[in-house]
Design a protein around this motif. Structure first.
Motif, PDB file in Angstrom:
ATOM      1  N   THR A  47       0.107   6.913   2.628  1.00 44.58           N
ATOM      2  CA  THR A  47      -1.022   7.832   2.441  1.00 44.58           C
ATOM      3  C   THR A  47      -0.597   9.295   2.479  1.00 44.58           C
ATOM      4  OG1 THR A  47      -1.483   7.637   4.809  1.00 44.58           O
ATOM      5  CG2 THR A  47      -2.717   6.212   3.322  1.00 44.58           C
ATOM      6  N   ASN A  70     -13.680  -1.442  -3.005  1.00 46.43           N
ATOM      7  CA  ASN A  70     -14.177  -1.621  -1.631  1.00 46.43           C
ATOM      8  C   ASN A  70     -13.073  -1.459  -0.591  1.00 46.43           C
ATOM      9  OD1 ASN A  70     -16.781  -2.316  -2.671  1.00 46.43           O
ATOM     10  ND2 ASN A  70     -16.008  -4.401  -3.058  1.00 46.43           N
ATOM     11  N   SER A  71     -12.151  -0.551  -0.875  1.00 46.14           N
ATOM     12  CA  SER A  71     -11.038  -0.358   0.051  1.00 46.14           C
ATOM     13  C   SER A  71     -10.512   1.060  -0.076  1.00 46.14           C
ATOM     14  CB  SER A  71      -9.912  -1.351  -0.258  1.00 46.14           C
ATOM     15  OG  SER A  71      -8.760  -1.060   0.491  1.00 46.14           O
ATOM     16  N   SER A  72      -9.916   1.550   0.992  1.00 45.04           N
ATOM     17  CA  SER A  72      -9.270   2.860   0.949  1.00 45.04           C
ATOM     18  C   SER A  72      -7.803   2.734   0.549  1.00 45.04           C
ATOM     19  CB  SER A  72      -9.374   3.529   2.329  1.00 45.04           C
ATOM     20  OG  SER A  72      -8.722   2.735   3.315  1.00 45.04           O
ATOM     21  N   ARG A  73      -7.356   1.517   0.335  1.00 50.44           N
ATOM     22  CA  ARG A  73      -5.956   1.292  -0.010  1.00 50.44           C
ATOM     23  C   ARG A  73      -5.639   1.842  -1.392  1.00 50.44           C
ATOM     24  NH1 ARG A  73      -4.623  -4.671  -0.053  1.00 50.44           N
ATOM     25  NH2 ARG A  73      -2.638  -3.821  -0.766  1.00 50.44           N
ATOM     26  N   VAL A  74      -4.499   2.517  -1.484  1.00 49.61           N
ATOM     27  CA  VAL A  74      -4.002   3.029  -2.759  1.00 49.61           C
ATOM     28  C   VAL A  74      -2.769   2.228  -3.133  1.00 49.61           C
ATOM     29  CG1 VAL A  74      -3.044   5.026  -3.965  1.00 49.61           C
ATOM     30  CG2 VAL A  74      -4.887   5.332  -2.301  1.00 49.61           C
ATOM     31  N   TYR A  76       0.797  10.052  -0.925  1.00 51.73           N
ATOM     32  CA  TYR A  76      -0.292  10.161  -1.898  1.00 51.73           C
ATOM     33  C   TYR A  76      -0.996  11.511  -1.782  1.00 51.73           C
ATOM     34  CZ  TYR A  76      -4.695   9.105  -4.310  1.00 51.73           C
ATOM     35  OH  TYR A  76      -5.783   9.130  -5.143  1.00 51.73           O
ATOM     36  N   THR A 132       0.840  -1.185   0.000  1.00 56.60           N
ATOM     37  CA  THR A 132       0.000   0.000   0.000  1.00 56.60           C
ATOM     38  C   THR A 132       0.881   1.243   0.000  1.00 56.60           C
ATOM     39  OG1 THR A 132      -1.684  -1.180   1.273  1.00 56.60           O
ATOM     40  CG2 THR A 132      -1.836   1.218   1.214  1.00 56.60           C
ATOM     41  N   LYS A 172      -7.092   2.930  -6.685  1.00 53.74           N
ATOM     42  CA  LYS A 172      -7.657   2.479  -5.418  1.00 53.74           C
ATOM     43  C   LYS A 172      -8.293   1.115  -5.614  1.00 53.74           C
ATOM     44  CE  LYS A 172      -8.458   6.877  -3.082  1.00 53.74           C
ATOM     45  NZ  LYS A 172      -9.449   7.715  -2.347  1.00 53.74           N
TER      46      LYS A 172
END
Length: 468
Positions: A302, A324-328, A305, A299, A321
């Motif tokens: 943040t 269904n996730s906030s992961r970048v 990013y 990941t 992204k």
């Protein structure tokens, strides 16, 4: 994916065995009927040795990216990784845990072995016509470039950052200069290590061709670009600036606004090989470890990013992204669309950032901002870019370093940058990770920035081991 090769410096295969395990040498072997014919003797043979970009050349260290502050993961992922990957991420004191291999050590020395073999064969070839002599020069320059690139990558991983006249006597890396697999090896100091890296490259620049048909082969601009990277690592800003300025005119910037950001493909950049990306001066990729792979386990930080501004197309081209996730996750490598490995080669964006940093550090901050703007304009949507302004040379350096981190993400350069910047209180930083509530810390100047040499090499040669 590249097949992993575990081979120590002293136990490297003889040339015949090495050739027989490499797919790019099939043409060479098919024309030979017995062992005596398998010894390389001609310029064509040497070319085949140096064109082995499947299993030998064109690969750089991957562990430094795992150890830097660009990607993060969790305990669950770490538990599935190999020892070297897991302990790179956690900066573990016991790095090898009883294992002995490290591909980031063995593969560069295999590259050195091939380069040295090519150089020795070239010395024995006696050609008479001018075209053959020119080709011989090009091949010698190629071998010198490959050896220097391998030595530099090894020094960046297994030695302290070199600052001339400050730590000349610190341990460097073994400099193997012959194809003799039984040659006794020692570990010279950093001064001797970097003198060899630079001298190989200076001669390579003289011998290499101006143009190449495939970016996996080095050219004069490749040598200049690598010299710029080496000199910047040494904080030799005047020389780094000069090399960057000699390399820049032969390359062209991509306009990111012309890239189709709606494409569903994982990587949106043009195919790098043979010559698809005009920014690239030389193509190589990092060792393709499982972590981080493109969009699977690593990941993106943040806070990093969040530094990409509105209108910055890298927010879309570099990242995606997960559903269904906030992961970048990162997808913006300049590497080929046919590999998950991260591009680690030499390119115009890095050269412009080297030029800008050197200008800012040598009293020309206004010019540095101009260079920075020339790069950033091509990274933004049309009409969305706001020019950076000069507010003093110190501010210019900070802006360059920020842009360097954003543009050169996952190039394998970040850990080396941290090592050199940690010498300056203005730019040093403490790295932290949190795993299941446990806080891991890597302070500036911590000896764990330098990777330990494999234990079997220490035992065999008596090298001084790095502190950990």
């Amino acid at each position: 994916m590249k097949r992993k090769i575990y081979i120590s410096v002293a136990s490297m295969l003889v040339l015949l065995q090495a050739l027989m395990c490499c797919s790019c040498a099939e043409e060479f072997l098919e024309t030979r009927k017995d062992k005596s014919q398998m010894v390389p003797r001609t310029l064509d043979d040497v070319q085949l040795l140096l064109d082995n970009n499947v299993q030998v050349f064109g690969t750089t260290a991957g562990l430094p990216t795992i150890a830097s502050d660009e990607f993060f993961t969790d305990r669950g992922v770490l538990s599935t990784l190999a020892v070297n990957e897991r302990n790179s991420y956690t900066w573990a004191q016991d790095f090898y845990e009883g294992t002995i291999s490290n591909l980031d050590w063995s593969l560069p020395y295999l590259q050195v072995f091939y380069a040295n073999t090519a150089l020795e064969v070239l010395k024995e070839i006696r050609e008479t016509d001018g075209l053959s002599e020119l080709r011989k020069d090009h091949l010698e320059g190629t071998a010198l470039f490959h050896r220097s690139y391998a030595f530099f990558n090894l020094a960046q991983v297994f030695s302290e950052n070199y600052l001339p006249s400050v730590n000349d006597g610190d341990p460097g890396i073994p400099l193997k200069l012959t194809g003799n697999i039984h040659e006794p090896l020692s570990r010279p100091d950093l001064k001797a290590t970097y003198e060899r890296i630079v001298s190989d490259l200076v001669l390579a620049e003289q011998l290499l061709p101006e143009e190449v048909e495939n970016l996996s082969r080095p050219s004069k601009v490749s040598a200049r670009a690598l010299l710029a990277r080496v000199y910047l690592s040494m904080s030799d800003y005047p020389r780094a600036l000069g090399c960057a300025e000699r390399a820049i005119p032969q390359l062209s910037l991509l306009d990111y606004s012309q890239i189709d950001t709606t494409s569903p493909t994982r990587n949106l950049f043009p195919a790098a090989l043979p010559k698809g990306n005009p920014e690239i001066a030389y193509y190589s990729v990092a060792t393709n470890y499982r972590f981080p792979t493109l969009g699977l386990t690593g990941t993106v930080d943040t806070s990093l990013y969040g530094e990409y501004e509105k209108g910055d197309l890298r927010r879309v081209i570099y990242f995606r992204k997960l559903d269904n996730s906030s992961r970048v996750v990162f997808r913006g490598s300049y590497s080929s669309i046919h590999t998950n490995a991260f591009f680690s080669g030499l390119a115009l964006d890095e050269l412009l950032l080297i030029k800008a940093e050197c200008l800012a550090r040598t009293g020309s901050g206004e010019r540095a901002i101009e260079v920075l703007n020339s790069l950033r304009r091509t990274r933004f949507a049309k009409g969305d870019y706001r020019e950076l302004t000069w507010a003093g040379d110190g501010d210019a350096v900070s802006k360059v370093l920020q842009e360097r981190r954003k543009q050169l993400l996952a190039r394998g350069l970040r850990l080396g940058d941290l090592k050199r910047l940690n010498r300056d209180d203005r730019y040093k930083r403490t790295l932290t990770r949190v795993l299941d509530g446990e806080r891991l810390v890597l302070e500036p100047g911590d000896p764990r920035y330098v990777f330990p040499i494999p234990a079997d090499e220490i035992e065999r040669h008596g090298f001084v081991q790095n502190d950990r």
